[in-house]
Design a protein around this motif. Structure first.
Motif, PDB file in Angstrom:
ATOM      1  N   ALA A   1       0.793  -1.234   0.000  1.00 25.84           N
ATOM      2  CA  ALA A   1       0.000   0.000   0.000  1.00 25.84           C
ATOM      3  C   ALA A   1       0.821   1.278   0.000  1.00 25.84           C
ATOM      4  O   ALA A   1       0.321   2.337  -0.364  1.00 25.84           O
ATOM      5  CB  ALA A   1      -0.919   0.014   1.234  1.00 25.84           C
ATOM      6  N   GLY A   2       2.086   1.205   0.398  1.00 28.83           N
ATOM      7  CA  GLY A   2       2.842   2.438   0.601  1.00 28.83           C
ATOM      8  C   GLY A   2       3.613   2.920  -0.614  1.00 28.83           C
ATOM      9  O   GLY A   2       4.307   3.924  -0.542  1.00 28.83           O
TER      10      GLY A   2
ATOM     11  N   GLY B   1      -0.374   2.249  -4.447  1.00 27.80           N
ATOM     12  CA  GLY B   1      -1.180   1.985  -3.253  1.00 27.80           C
ATOM     13  C   GLY B   1      -1.778   3.220  -2.624  1.00 27.80           C
ATOM     14  O   GLY B   1      -2.924   3.198  -2.150  1.00 27.80           O
ATOM     15  N   SER B   2      -1.017   4.326  -2.633  1.00 29.47           N
ATOM     16  CA  SER B   2      -1.530   5.500  -1.915  1.00 29.47           C
ATOM     17  C   SER B   2      -2.803   6.033  -2.564  1.00 29.47           C
ATOM     18  O   SER B   2      -3.726   6.472  -1.869  1.00 29.47           O
ATOM     19  CB  SER B   2      -0.454   6.585  -1.818  1.00 29.47           C
TER      20      SER B   2
ATOM     21  N   VAL C   1      -9.057  13.501  -4.490  1.00 31.19           N
ATOM     22  CA  VAL C   1      -7.872  12.725  -4.090  1.00 31.19           C
ATOM     23  C   VAL C   1      -6.657  13.451  -4.653  1.00 31.19           C
ATOM     24  O   VAL C   1      -6.783  14.262  -5.572  1.00 31.19           O
ATOM     25  CB  VAL C   1      -7.891  11.279  -4.653  1.00 31.19           C
ATOM     26  N   SER C   2      -5.495  13.145  -4.095  1.00 33.20           N
ATOM     27  CA  SER C   2      -4.280  13.704  -4.719  1.00 33.20           C
ATOM     28  C   SER C   2      -3.145  12.705  -4.596  1.00 33.20           C
ATOM     29  O   SER C   2      -3.044  11.988  -3.588  1.00 33.20           O
ATOM     30  CB  SER C   2      -3.904  15.050  -4.116  1.00 33.20           C
ATOM     31  N   PRO C   3      -2.308  12.642  -5.636  1.00 30.20           N
ATOM     32  CA  PRO C   3      -1.181  11.712  -5.547  1.00 30.20           C
ATOM     33  C   PRO C   3      -0.205  12.189  -4.476  1.00 30.20           C
ATOM     34  O   PRO C   3      -0.034  13.393  -4.291  1.00 30.20           O
ATOM     35  CB  PRO C   3      -0.555  11.793  -6.946  1.00 30.20           C
ATOM     36  N   VAL C   4       0.382  11.241  -3.770  1.00 30.40           N
ATOM     37  CA  VAL C   4       1.357  11.602  -2.748  1.00 30.40           C
ATOM     38  C   VAL C   4       2.730  11.597  -3.393  1.00 30.40           C
ATOM     39  O   VAL C   4       3.165  10.576  -3.940  1.00 30.40           O
ATOM     40  CB  VAL C   4       1.334  10.584  -1.591  1.00 30.40           C
ATOM     41  N   ILE C   5       3.398  12.757  -3.368  1.00 30.72           N
ATOM     42  CA  ILE C   5       4.718  12.826  -3.995  1.00 30.72           C
ATOM     43  C   ILE C   5       5.787  12.677  -2.923  1.00 30.72           C
ATOM     44  O   ILE C   5       5.855  13.456  -1.975  1.00 30.72           O
ATOM     45  CB  ILE C   5       4.873  14.127  -4.807  1.00 30.72           C
ATOM     46  N   ASP C   6       6.576  11.644  -3.080  1.00 29.89           N
ATOM     47  CA  ASP C   6       7.584  11.304  -2.087  1.00 29.89           C
ATOM     48  C   ASP C   6       8.810  12.206  -2.250  1.00 29.89           C
ATOM     49  O   ASP C   6       9.132  13.005  -1.377  1.00 29.89           O
ATOM     50  CB  ASP C   6       7.956   9.824  -2.278  1.00 29.89           C
ATOM     51  N   ARG C   7       9.465  12.096  -3.414  1.00 26.09           N
ATOM     52  CA  ARG C   7      10.656  12.924  -3.661  1.00 26.09           C
ATOM     53  C   ARG C   7      10.720  13.296  -5.120  1.00 26.09           C
ATOM     54  O   ARG C   7      10.206  12.578  -5.979  1.00 26.09           O
ATOM     55  CB  ARG C   7      11.923  12.163  -3.277  1.00 26.09           C
ATOM     56  N   VAL C   8      11.351  14.430  -5.385  1.00 28.58           N
ATOM     57  CA  VAL C   8      11.516  14.920  -6.762  1.00 28.58           C
ATOM     58  C   VAL C   8      13.017  15.003  -7.058  1.00 28.58           C
ATOM     59  O   VAL C   8      13.775  15.540  -6.252  1.00 28.58           O
ATOM     60  CB  VAL C   8      10.860  16.310  -6.929  1.00 28.58           C
ATOM     61  N   PHE C   9      13.430  14.450  -8.191  1.00 26.55           N
ATOM     62  CA  PHE C   9      14.836  14.479  -8.605  1.00 26.55           C
ATOM     63  C   PHE C   9      14.936  15.164  -9.972  1.00 26.55           C
ATOM     64  O   PHE C   9      14.028  15.020 -10.795  1.00 26.55           O
ATOM     65  CB  PHE C   9      15.382  13.046  -8.769  1.00 26.55           C
ATOM     66  N   PRO C  10      16.058  15.854 -10.254  1.00 27.98           N
ATOM     67  CA  PRO C  10      16.241  16.355 -11.626  1.00 27.98           C
ATOM     68  C   PRO C  10      16.633  15.203 -12.555  1.00 27.98           C
ATOM     69  O   PRO C  10      17.182  14.186 -12.095  1.00 27.98           O
ATOM     70  CB  PRO C  10      17.390  17.358 -11.483  1.00 27.98           C
TER      71      PRO C  10
END
Ligand SMILES: NC(=O)c1ccc[n+]([C@@H]2O[C@H](COP(=O)([O-])OP(=O)(O)OC[C@H]3O[C@@H](n4cnc5c(N)ncnc54)[C@H](OP(=O)(O)O)[C@@H]3O)[C@@H](O)[C@H]2O)c1
Length: 321
Positions: free
Chosen positions: A153-154, A158-159, A284-293
């Motif tokens: 789920a994580g 899943g989110s 609903v909104s997507p959960v953004i964990d990290r952003v990379f270039p």
């Protein structure tokens, strides 16, 4: 143009960011200047060439060396037979063949893409396609009061499954690592299970729906966790489990009156537009964990593989003129 290049199946160490020729759209394609691309579990599988279904895009090595399936960007050029998009249009979606997205440009048929809702960032739009379409299909039959278990789920998909199931009035149990429990509760899970401490398939007759993003269990075990009339939907996992689910599903349906099967999530513009509207409306909104270039895509892929991402990993493409 700059792009991630993967010449063989392997690990994030086997990819590099380098220069490749800018693609030229054919008559029926559009050229997208990519602003952001998001990663999914399927990108990790397509990198590793495992499970076996990940080699559909090339048995020995990927036919298209550029990974990445979910993109958002601006139309830079259109082929001569394309009438629905024009240069400057903002689009997002999942690329046919699940590859080509980790680059400055991609040429692709427009049929799977949708217009990016105004006001939505490219980063958020890129995080929606595959995860959102999985969530939409997985929760289609959810009714208020249903008990839904989400395994795996994580991660990327899943989110949004949790968020949509909660929106539809379900009570949600989320299964993942112990250190993701707080995150899972924050995004709406009513209960969490640490898969290293408890096997959810040992529970009896508790769930109306099990959505399995990490299918590793025999279909003859998972159906016991379902209430009468309940459904188990395998989204991803081992190839042998996939075949077992396909073969055993009809038998289990006859014997136990429970539905055990694969959830097929077609690449669909209609689904994308439906879930995009839910995000645009704030449902609903997507959960953004990290952003990379883009230049750090190898680190982004390593983060996806490192057993600690929560929600979506996004790669942004810096715009230099
Ligand atoms: N059916 C279809 O039509 C269709 C379409 C598109 C994609 N897919 C498939 O859908 C799947 C989607 O996965 P995703 O993008 O959500 O992947 P993901 O981002 O990798 O998420 C998987 C989650 O499962 C967790 N996990 C690891 N081991 C686990 C275990 N033993 N038990 C429970 N959870 C565990 C992972 O934790 P860690 O990261 O901490 O390990 C991660 O949080 C992929 O297999 C993809 O191929 C299917």
């Amino acid at each position: 143009m700059r792009a991630v290049i993967q010449d063989r199946y392997g690990t994030p160490e086997d990819v590099a960011v380098g220069d490749v020729p800018e693609p030229v759209p054919s008559d029926d394609q559009i050229l997208i200047r990519i602003r952001a691309a998001s990663l999914n579990g399927s990108d990790r599988e397509n990198l590793a060439g495992r499970p076996f279904y990940a080699r559909i895009a090339g048995l020995r090595r990927p036919r298209n060396p550029i990974p990445g399936s979910d993109v958002a960007g601006v139309v830079a050029a259109v082929g001569s037979s394309v009438t629905e998009y024009a240069p400057g249009d903002e689009v997002y979606g999942e690329l046919a063949g699940y590859r080509g997205g980790l680059a400055e440009y991609v040429a692709t048929p427009p049929r799977l893409l949708a217009r990016k809702p105004p006001g939505m960032s490219f980063t958020e739009a890129a995080a929606i396609p595959q995860a959102g379409c999985i969530a939409l299909r997985a929760t289609r039959a959810v009714r208020p009061g249903d008990r839904v278990l989400v395994n795996g789920a994580g991660g990327s998909g899943g989110s949004l499954v949790i968020a949509l199931a909660k929106h539809l009035g379900a009570e949600v149990t989320a299964v993942d690592r112990a250190d993701k429990a707080d995150f899972l509760r924050r995004i709406g899970a009513d209960e969490t299970i640490d898969f290293e401490k408890e096997d959810w398939a040992d529970r009896r007759a508790e769930y109306d729906l099990v959505v399995d993003l990490f299918g590793r269990r025999s279909p003859f075990r998972v159906h016991r966790a379902l209430r009468p009339g309940g459904a188990y939907r395998m989204v991803g996992g081992h190839t042998r489990i996939l075949f077992a689910v396909l073969l055993a599903g009809p038998m289990i349906r006859l014997a136990a009156r429970k539905r055990v099967g694969m959830l097929v999530v077609p690449q669909s513009r209609t689904d994308l537009e439906s879930v995009g509207a839910l995000v645009a409306d704030g449902v609903v909104s997507p959960v953004i964990d990290r952003v990379f270039p883009l230049e750090r895509s190898r680190t982004a892929l390593a983060h996806l593989a490192a057993e600690d991402h929560r929600g979506k990993v996004v790669v942004e493409v810096p715009q230099v003129d």
